[in-house]
Scaffold this motif. Structure first.
Motif, mmCIF file in Angstrom:
data_model
loop_
_atom_site.group_PDB
_atom_site.id
_atom_site.type_symbol
_atom_site.label_atom_id
_atom_site.label_comp_id
_atom_site.label_asym_id
_atom_site.label_seq_id
_atom_site.Cartn_x
_atom_site.Cartn_y
_atom_site.Cartn_z
ATOM 1 N N ALA A 125 -1.208 -3.095 -4.051
ATOM 2 C CA ALA A 125 -0.952 -3.319 -5.477
ATOM 3 C C ALA A 125 0.457 -3.879 -5.639
ATOM 4 C CB ALA A 125 -1.091 -1.996 -6.220
ATOM 5 N N PRO A 126 0.737 -4.510 -6.802
ATOM 6 C CA PRO A 126 2.075 -5.084 -7.009
ATOM 7 C C PRO A 126 3.167 -4.031 -6.834
ATOM 8 C CG PRO A 126 0.576 -5.819 -8.716
ATOM 9 C CD PRO A 126 -0.162 -4.782 -7.932
ATOM 10 N N PHE A 127 4.300 -4.472 -6.261
ATOM 11 C CA PHE A 127 5.383 -3.546 -5.910
ATOM 12 C C PHE A 127 6.681 -4.341 -5.956
ATOM 13 C CE2 PHE A 127 7.869 -1.945 -2.089
ATOM 14 C CZ PHE A 127 8.272 -0.746 -2.662
ATOM 15 N N ARG A 186 2.724 -15.519 -9.019
ATOM 16 C CA ARG A 186 3.247 -15.813 -10.360
ATOM 17 C C ARG A 186 2.311 -15.265 -11.435
ATOM 18 N NH1 ARG A 186 3.554 -21.520 -9.286
ATOM 19 N NH2 ARG A 186 5.010 -21.635 -7.569
ATOM 20 N N ASP A 187 0.994 -15.352 -11.176
ATOM 21 C CA ASP A 187 0.031 -14.834 -12.169
ATOM 22 C C ASP A 187 0.184 -13.330 -12.320
ATOM 23 O OD1 ASP A 187 -0.889 -17.409 -12.180
ATOM 24 O OD2 ASP A 187 -2.468 -17.006 -10.703
ATOM 25 N N VAL A 188 0.561 -12.663 -11.208
ATOM 26 C CA VAL A 188 0.724 -11.207 -11.232
ATOM 27 C C VAL A 188 2.002 -10.850 -11.987
ATOM 28 C CG1 VAL A 188 1.027 -9.166 -9.790
ATOM 29 C CG2 VAL A 188 -0.456 -11.028 -9.018
ATOM 30 N N ALA A 189 3.033 -11.697 -11.826
ATOM 31 C CA ALA A 189 4.338 -11.396 -12.416
ATOM 32 C C ALA A 189 4.308 -11.517 -13.933
ATOM 33 C CB ALA A 189 5.383 -12.346 -11.831
ATOM 34 N N ALA A 237 0.880 -1.174 0.000
ATOM 35 C CA ALA A 237 0.000 0.000 0.000
ATOM 36 C C ALA A 237 0.912 1.217 0.000
ATOM 37 C CB ALA A 237 -0.887 0.000 1.229
ATOM 38 N N HIS A 238 0.548 2.223 -0.767
ATOM 39 C CA HIS A 238 1.389 3.422 -0.882
ATOM 40 C C HIS A 238 0.884 4.576 -0.045
ATOM 41 C CE1 HIS A 238 4.271 2.000 -3.935
ATOM 42 N NE2 HIS A 238 3.281 1.149 -4.177
#
Ligand code: NAP
Ligand code: ZN
Length: 352
Positions: A17-19, A348-351, A9-10
């Motif tokens: 979200a992906p980071f 892995r699906d996100v990557a 979280a930012h």
């Protein structure tokens, strides 16, 4: 250094979200761990939302970590590549002070290093937690996962489990103890399972009538609705030990009233001001109110071994990392049975 994909979280109101970030190179006493599962603690939501006014963004939460060793520093003696391991809420401490010497590293007088939103003791960099592919942890803070403990369900033991286990052991919960568990969530459901496994007679005190059947299925002997005033009055003076897991400001007086002679109420949930406590309720019956912070590394190992031996496993709802924001919303809305666990292979699906 190794690049690591996680979820962050930012800011307090942003979604996770992906980071991508860097994990440090191995120090001599470090263990590198590939993360298979990570539990979702209510503290993760508190920290992401900056409820305790100490969050540094971006924040990668996660302190209920299960995985396996992928590399070890040259002074590491207790772990080798391939070992099944776990990591809880802390990744370092001074290991010199009296609490550390007494296996209470979580109470380190110099301040323990939290698994996320902490400061690395060497570099001062912010620590990133288990909602990520891998992590590097000082050997002394790595737990051994017993062979007979199913890794898919073990993650919540690393925070929810130890947080309720530690005070139960401290106050001698055992055969025939009359125990009440306030709040049937992640911590509460582990308190029920562990108190039952220790031989206690367990009552769940809940705000949710719909959880009564679950409470019994988890092993509770009795269920009390906290807003049922006559039932609460009838239960007065009946308990030796009450664990209060309510995650926000509340009135503890109705629970204090339930303690019998020398009874203790242990507060683990609300890290904020409480409504005023009535002194008369404390004085009567020589009651006590106490707090408790997670548990030391030795106690966590003892818990993992106990759960393997007695096959006490958290009740987990498996999720993919892409569903973490929905899980946070459901946690906030008291809609989880009884701990979300992220299957980290879904990263892995996100990557891709
Ligand atoms: P959780 O899964 O959300 O469970 C909390 C339970 O408390 C809920 O299921 C609900 O149970 C009850 N509850 C929620 N809001 C309430 C309210 N306003 N009034 C009365 N009851 C309420 O949370 P968790 O992961 O178990 O964590 C609980 C708290 O412990 C959090 O604040 C977390 O930060 C803290 N924590 C402390 C430590 C420590 O070392 N002391 C360690 C880990 C977590 P019912 O539906 O049964 O009423
Ligand atoms: Zn936690």
């Amino acid at each position: 250094m190794t690049t690591c994909l996680g979820f962050a979280a930012h800011e307090a109101h942003s979604a996770l979200a992906p980071f991508r970030f860097e994990r440090r190179a191995l120090r001599d006493d470090d263990v590198a761990i590939d993360i298979a599962y990570c539990g979702v603690c209510h503290s993760d939501a508190h920290q992401v939302h900056n409820d305790w006014n100490n969050t540094v963004y971006p924040i990668v939460p996660g302190h209920e970590i299960v995985g396996h060793v992928t590399a070890v520093g040259r002074h590491v003696s207790r772990f080798k590549v391939g070992d099944r391991v776990a990591v809880g809420c802390q990744v370092d401490s001074c290991l010199q002070c009296a609490p550390c010497a007494d296996h209470q590293e979580q109470l380190c007088t110099q301040g323990p290093t939290p698994t996320y939103n902490g400061k690395d003791r060497h570099t001062g960099e912010i620590t990133y937690g288990g909602y990520s592919e891998h992590i590097v942890v000082r050997e002394q803070f790595v737990l051994r996962m017993p062979e007979s403990l199913d890794p898919r369900f073990a993650a919540p033991l690393l925070c929810a489990g130890i947080t309720v286990w530690n005070p139960m052991r401290r106050y001698g919960v055992g055969q025939g103890s009359k125990v009440a568990v306030v709040g049937l969530g992640g911590l509460g459901h582990m308190a029920v399972k562990l108190a039952v496994a220790l031989g206690a007679e367990v009552t769940v005190i809940t705000t949710s009538p719909g959880k009564a059947d679950d409470a019994r299925a988890l092993g509770a002997n009795h269920v009390l609705l906290s807003n049922d005033a006559p039932a609460m009055s009838a239960a007065a003076n009946g308990f030796e030990f009450i664990i209060d897991t309510i995650p926000s400001r509340h009135n503890v007086n109705p629970y204090l009233m339930l303690l019998g002679r020398e009874g203790v109420l242990v507060l683990v949930g609300a890290i904020e001001p409480l409504e005023p406590i009535h002194g008369g309720l404390l004085i009567r019956n020589n009651r006590s109110i106490a707090g408790s912070l997670i548990g030391g590394i030795q106690a966590i190992q003892e818990l993992l071994d106990f759960c393997a031996e007695h096959q006490v496993l958290p009740s987990c709802e498996m999720i993919d990392i892409k569903d973490i924001n929905t899980a946070f919303d459901r946690l906030q809305n008291n809609d989880v049975k009884y701990r979300f666990v992220i299957d980290m292979s879904s990263l892995r699906d996100v990557a891709r």
